[in-house]
Enzyme design. Structure first.
Site, PDB file in Angstrom:
ATOM      1  NE  ARG A  57      27.362 -10.179   0.189  1.00 12.90           N
ATOM      2  CZ  ARG A  57      26.740  -9.016   0.299  1.00 12.90           C
ATOM      3  NH1 ARG A  57      25.414  -8.994   0.479  1.00 12.90           N
ATOM      4  NH2 ARG A  57      27.365  -7.878   0.255  1.00 12.90           N
ATOM      5  N   GLY A  58      28.475  -9.851   3.600  1.00 15.44           N
ATOM      6  CA  GLY A  58      28.233  -8.501   4.105  1.00 15.44           C
ATOM      7  C   GLY A  58      28.640  -8.495   5.573  1.00 15.44           C
ATOM      8  CB  ALA A  59      30.929  -6.261   7.450  1.00 21.30           C
ATOM      9  CG  ASP A 234      33.853  -5.728   4.443  1.00 20.75           C
ATOM     10  OD1 ASP A 234      33.607  -5.008   3.459  1.00 20.75           O
ATOM     11  OD2 ASP A 234      33.211  -6.763   4.712  1.00 20.75           O
ATOM     12  CG  ASN A 244      33.474  -1.475   1.148  1.00 21.55           C
ATOM     13  OD1 ASN A 244      32.830  -2.280   1.834  1.00 21.55           O
ATOM     14  ND2 ASN A 244      32.961  -0.905   0.076  1.00 21.55           N
ATOM     15  CE  LYS A 245      33.353  -7.505  -1.995  1.00 20.72           C
ATOM     16  NZ  LYS A 245      34.095  -8.766  -1.734  1.00 20.72           N
TER      17      LYS A 245
HETATM   18  O1  MRU Z   1      32.493 -10.077   0.093  1.00 22.74           O
HETATM   19  P1  MRU Z   1      31.255  -9.454   0.667  1.00 22.74           P
HETATM   20  O2  MRU Z   1      30.078  -9.543  -0.240  1.00 22.74           O
HETATM   21  O3  MRU Z   1      30.968  -9.958   2.063  1.00 22.74           O
HETATM   22  O4  MRU Z   1      31.636  -7.921   0.804  1.00 22.74           O
HETATM   23  C1  MRU Z   1      30.695  -7.015   1.286  1.00 22.74           C
HETATM   24  C2  MRU Z   1      31.188  -5.618   1.311  1.00 22.74           C
HETATM   25  O5  MRU Z   1      32.298  -5.329   0.952  1.00 22.74           O
HETATM   26  C3  MRU Z   1      30.270  -4.595   1.874  1.00 22.74           C
HETATM   27  O6  MRU Z   1      30.499  -3.352   1.275  1.00 22.74           O
HETATM   28  C4  MRU Z   1      30.539  -4.452   3.380  1.00 22.74           C
HETATM   29  O7  MRU Z   1      30.524  -5.707   4.008  1.00 22.74           O
HETATM   30  C5  MRU Z   1      29.568  -3.572   4.041  1.00 22.74           C
HETATM   31  S1  MRU Z   1      27.978  -4.376   4.080  1.00 22.74           S
HETATM   32  C6  MRU Z   1      26.906  -3.491   4.913  1.00 22.74           C
END
Ligand code: MRU
Length: 342
Positions: A57-59, A234, A244-245
């Site tokens: 996970r993470g963009a 994201d 974002n989250k």
């Molecule tokens: O649901 P996730 O864990 O994929 O969400 C991740 C985030 O919201 C991060 O802040 C975002 O992807 C940036 S990661 C460098």
């Protein structure tokens, strides 16, 4: 911008994505920090499942994983480029890095259907992400004064990227310059990316940090000097509105109320100039059980429903700076975004 002594930034102890030439090994982020377990992905389907199931996970990290997914898919079926694209694109909707990486891989394949070139492109996407993060680390650290207290949300570190991290990368680089006194990281309900992953990364780096409940951030800003809230993204719309989250928007509102500066850190692949504003960004909703249960144990009355959007949009007017690898977008607007992205 002061140069960051990269030798002071420790190498990543654990790699979340390892390309083995004929399969991808993914560190299973669902079981961290208790267990270090790698998943073996041998097909695009395995990678789509890992992305949807949040093993990766993470963009930026899901964009990199999807690029390797295209290599595996086209080795298995050289005529299946659109099928592979659709399968991987459907795995998560909000992080545009996924689509950006898939478009880059599909574009290359349609221009030059060469498997070795396709594999090299996926490796390049992976390597470029680390290089971009190091640049953003230097740009972002230059904005931070000395002895700074910062709040960060979710996990934006090495685990979420090709290495170093976006928002956490800025914190790492600023710490290497002795600018960070302390970090508060939110637990990030309901999936606990902050409590499980960011806390793990910060502890390994030896950066002084404390975990806070998501709901404690505004109280903390009202009682203590906090200099910056630093988050990843994201998807960033043309006008600077940033998805974002979930919980990021509330942090930005509280930050503005308390005179705390707000920084977004994301590579150019996170910008989606096809979205005029945040209203055009699709927001992923996940199952009610992520809220009503904890590891399979019910925490809400049986049969109770839940609304579980996992991202939100922070309006550009609440953001002081967006840091990307080509520079800093101060007080984001359409013009400011275009000027830095080119
Ligand atoms: O649901 P996730 O864990 O994929 O969400 C991740 C985030 O919201 C991060 O802040 C975002 O992807 C940036 S990661 C460098």
């Amino acid at each position: 911008m002061s140069a960051v002594d990269l030798s002071a930034v420790r190498p990543e102890p654990v790699k979340p994505l390892i390309w083995e030439g004929d399969h991808l090994r993914l560190l299973d982020q669902r079981v961290l920090p208790g267990e270090l377990r790698y998943l073996r992905c041998e097909s695009a389907g395995d990678i789509a499942d890992a992305i949807h199931g949040m093993a990766v996970r993470g963009a930026p990290a899901i964009g990199i994983a999807a690029a390797y997914g295209m290599v595996l898919a086209l080795r298995a079926d050289p005529d299946g480029v659109q099928r592979a694209f659709d399968l991987l694109a459907a795995s998560r909707p909000t992080a545009v890095n996924l689509r950006w990486a898939l478009e880059r891989m599909r574009g290359l394949w349609l221009e030059r259907p060469d498997l070795a070139a396709l594999e090299a492109e996926a490796v390049k996407i992976h390597d470029e992400d680390l290089a971009q993060n190091l640049k953003m680390g230097a740009f972002g650290a230059a904005l931070i004064g000395s002895n700074a207290s910062v709040i960060t949300h979710c996990n934006t570190g090495a685990l979420a990227t090709g290495g170093h991290g976006t928002a956490l990368g800025v914190i790492r680089s600023a710490y290497a310059l002795n600018r960070i006194a302390r970090v508060y990281n939110t637990e990030t309900r309901p999936w606990l990316q902050g409590a499980r992953l960011t806390a793990w990364e910060l502890q390994q780096e030896g950066i002084p940090a404390k975990l806070i409940a998501d709901g404690a951030a505004a109280h903390l800003m009202s009682r203590e000097q906090i200099d910056w809230v630093i988050v990843g993204a994201d998807r960033i719309a043309e006008n600077g509105d940033t998805a974002n989250k979930i919980g990021t928007y509330a942090l930005a509102v509280a930050a503005r109320r308390h005179g705390v500066k707000f920084m977004v850190v994301a590579p150019s692949g996170t910008f989606d100039l096809r979205c005029r504003s945040g209203a055009d960004i699709p927001i992923e909703e996940r199952g009610a059980a992520e809220l009503t249960e904890f590891r399979g144990v019910p925490i809400a009355p049986q049969g109770y429903d839940a609304f579980n959007p996992v991202f939100d949009v922070t309006p550009a007017e609440l953001i002081d700076a967006i840091v990307c690898e080509s520079g800093v977008i101060a007080r984001p607007s359409r013009e400011a975004v275009r000027a830095v992205l080119g």
